[in-house]
Write an enzyme that holds these catalytic residues in place. Structure first.
Site, short mmCIF file in Angstrom:
data_model
loop_
_atom_site.label_atom_id
_atom_site.label_comp_id
_atom_site.label_asym_id
_atom_site.label_seq_id
_atom_site.Cartn_x
_atom_site.Cartn_y
_atom_site.Cartn_z
N CYS A 269 38.87 76.53 -31.71
CA CYS A 269 39.56 76.94 -32.93
C CYS A 269 41.03 77.26 -32.65
CB CYS A 269 38.81 78.10 -33.58
SG CYS A 269 39.07 78.20 -35.37
N HIS A 359 33.47 75.69 -34.23
CA HIS A 359 32.76 76.79 -33.58
C HIS A 359 31.43 76.34 -32.99
CE1 HIS A 359 35.26 80.28 -34.89
NE2 HIS A 359 35.66 79.39 -35.77
N GLU A 361 29.56 77.95 -31.01
CA GLU A 361 28.59 79.05 -30.89
C GLU A 361 27.69 79.13 -32.11
OE1 GLU A 361 31.28 80.67 -33.72
OE2 GLU A 361 31.70 79.62 -31.85
#
Length: 390
Positions: A269, A359, A361
Site C-alpha cells: 500500500c 493488502h 493480510e
C-alpha cells in the site's frame, strides 16, 4: 440494566437530525449515527459488504469519512477480536440502514454504541447509492457531517467544509504510527528477523509474518536507517498508511538506504508508493480511489488474477508496458488492477525488492494474495543462502 439504558440512549440519538455537506454544495439529510456533533474529512466509499470493524480501525483511513456502499451495516455488532489497531481511525461514518439489533455470537456491543464511545460522528438513513455515484462522477472531496445542535444553515456549513484541509499534500503517517518500537514474536521456530517500518500498520500484517516464523520488530515512522539495521534484519518491510506519498521524504530516504544495501524488501500500500518514489517514479491522486475487498488484480509474473482488499487514494505513475531503468537497476510493474489498469505492484529485477498496492493480510478480505508473504520469506531465504555461499 446497563444494556437497556445504552439501547434507549442509542435510539434517542438516532432520532436526532443530521446533515452531510460535500464541498461542491451537495447536501444529504439523515439521522445521527454514532457520536453527535460535527466532523470533517475526505469523503470516500468502500465497496466491502463485510469487514466494517477492520475498516474502521485501519489507520490508513485517518482523516477520511467512509461511505459504506453495502446498505445494511452493523448486523454483527462489534467484538474485541477483529480490530486492526487500538482505536477507530475514520473521521466519520456514513451508512444507509444500520442494524437495529446486532446478532453474532462474538458481538459485545452495537456498532453505533462503539462509534459513540470513541467519539466518531456518523450519519444514517441517507441514499448512499446516490452519494457513491456522485463521488464516482465528481471524485473524492472534502465533507462535513453535522448532527444535533451542530446542524445550522447550509451555507454556513458549506463554508466550514471548504475551509477544511485537503488530503493532497497531507503528511499523516507519523500521526498514526507507533511511538515506541515493539516486537511481535515468531510463532513456532524463529526463521527470520524483519524490521517493519510502521506508516500505519494493521495488526494482522505482523501476525501473518509471525505465522511464517518471522520475528517482527515494528519501528516508528520516524525510524532512521541506523534504527532499521540495529535489529539486524534479514528483511525490511514498509507498511500501509494514510496521506499523500509525495510528502513522505523521510521513509523514501530510508528505503533508498535499504535498497543500496541489498536487503530483501517488501512494501504494501503506502509502502508500494514509497518504493515507487525511491525508484524515481512519481505518484498521483486517483479520482476516487480503490477501497473494498473485491478488487481484481492480475499478477503479471504468473498471469493469475486475484480478488484483493484495497484502501488507497494515490497510485504510482510507472510505465506498465516496459522494464524501466532506475538508480537500483531494472524495475517492472508486477501487478495491475483489471478495473482501470492502475499500478498495483512493483518489483526490482536486479535487487531483492518488491511491493504491492493492496493488502495481502486480508483483514478483512479474500486470501488470494497471502502468497506474497511466502514470496517475501523465499526472498530472504535466497539472499541468506547466497550470503553463506559467498
Amino acid at each position: 440494566m446497563t444494556t437497556s439504558i445504552q439501547g434507549n440512549a442509542s435510539r434517542r440519538q438516532r432520532a436526532l437530525p443530521a446533515v452531510l455537506v460535500l464541498e461542491d454544495g451537495r447536501v444529504f439529510r439523515g439521522r445521527a449515527y454514532g457520536a453527535v456533533g460535527e466532523t470533517f474529512g475526505e469523503a470516500v466509499f468502500s465497496t466491502g459488504m463485510t469487514g466494517y470493524q477492520e475498516t474502521l480501525t485501519d489507520p490508513s483511513y485517518h482523516r477520511q469519512v467512509v461511505v459504506m456502499t453495502a446498505p445494511h451495516v452493523g448486523n454483527t455488532g462489534v467484538n474485541d477480536e477483529d480490530p486492526e489497531s487500538q482505536r477507530i481511525w475514520v473521521a466519520g461514518y456514513v451508512v444507509r440502514d444500520p442494524a437495529r439489533v446486532p446478532s453474532n455470537w462474538r458481538s459485545r456491543r452495537s456498532l453505533d454504541e462503539e462509534l459513540a464511545a470513541q467519539g466518531v460522528v456518523g450519519i444514517s438513513g441517507i441514499d448512499t447509492r446516490a452519494l457513491t455515484r456522485h463521488l464516482r462522477e465528481r471524485g473524492a472531496m472534502r465533507v462535513g457531517i453535522f448532527s444535533g445542535d451542530a446542524v445550522q444553515d447550509e451555507a454556513a456549513l458549506l463554508a466550514r467544509v471548504q475551509e477544511a484541509p485537503e488530503m493532497a499534500g497531507a503528511d499523516l503517517s507519523a500521526e498514526v504510527a507507533t511511538k515506541e518500537a515493539y516486537v511481535v514474536p515468531a510463532i513456532g521456530a524463529k526463521k527470520f528477523t524483519v524490521a517493519a517500518v510502521d506508516l500505519g500498520i494493521k495488526g494482522m500484517t505482523p501476525h501473518r509474518m509471525a505465522e511464517r516464523g518471522i520475528e517482527v520488530h515494528v519501528l516508528p515512522a520516524t525510524a532512521t536507517l541506523e534504527d532499521v539495521y540495529a535489529v539486524q534484519p534479514d528483511g525490511v518491510f514498509f507498511s500501509n498508511g494514510p496521506g499523500d506519498p509525495a510528502t513522505a521524504d523521510h521513509p523514501v530516504s530510508v528505503m533508498r538506504g535499504v535498497l543500496e544495501r541489498g536487503t530483501p524488501l517488501f512494501g504494501i500500500c503506502f509502502g508500494n508508493q514509497i518504493l515507487g518514489r525511491a525508484l524515481g517514479f512519481g505518484t498521483y491522486k486517483l479520482k476516487y480511489g480503490h477501497r473494498g475487498i473485491n478488487q481484481p488484480v492480475q499478477d503479471r509474473t504468473t498471469g493469475k488474477v486475484e480478488v484483493t482488499a484495497h484502501n488507497h487514494g494515490f497510485a504510482v505513475d510507472a510505465p506498465t508496458d516496459k522494464v524501466s531503468e532506475t538508480p537500483f537497476g531494472r524495475a517492472e510493474v508486477s501487478h495491475v488492477c483489471l478495473n482501470d489498469n492502475v499500478v498495483e505492484g512493483l518489483q526490482l529485477l536486479d535487487k531483492p525488492a518488491f511491493s504491492v498496492q493492496y493488502h495481502p493480510e486480508a483483514a478483512a478480505g479474500p486470501h488470494d494474495a497471502a502468497y506474497l508473504f511466502d514470496r517475501f520469506t523465499s526472498l530472504m531465504s535466497t539472499v541468506l543462502m547466497e550470503g553463506q555461499r559467498a
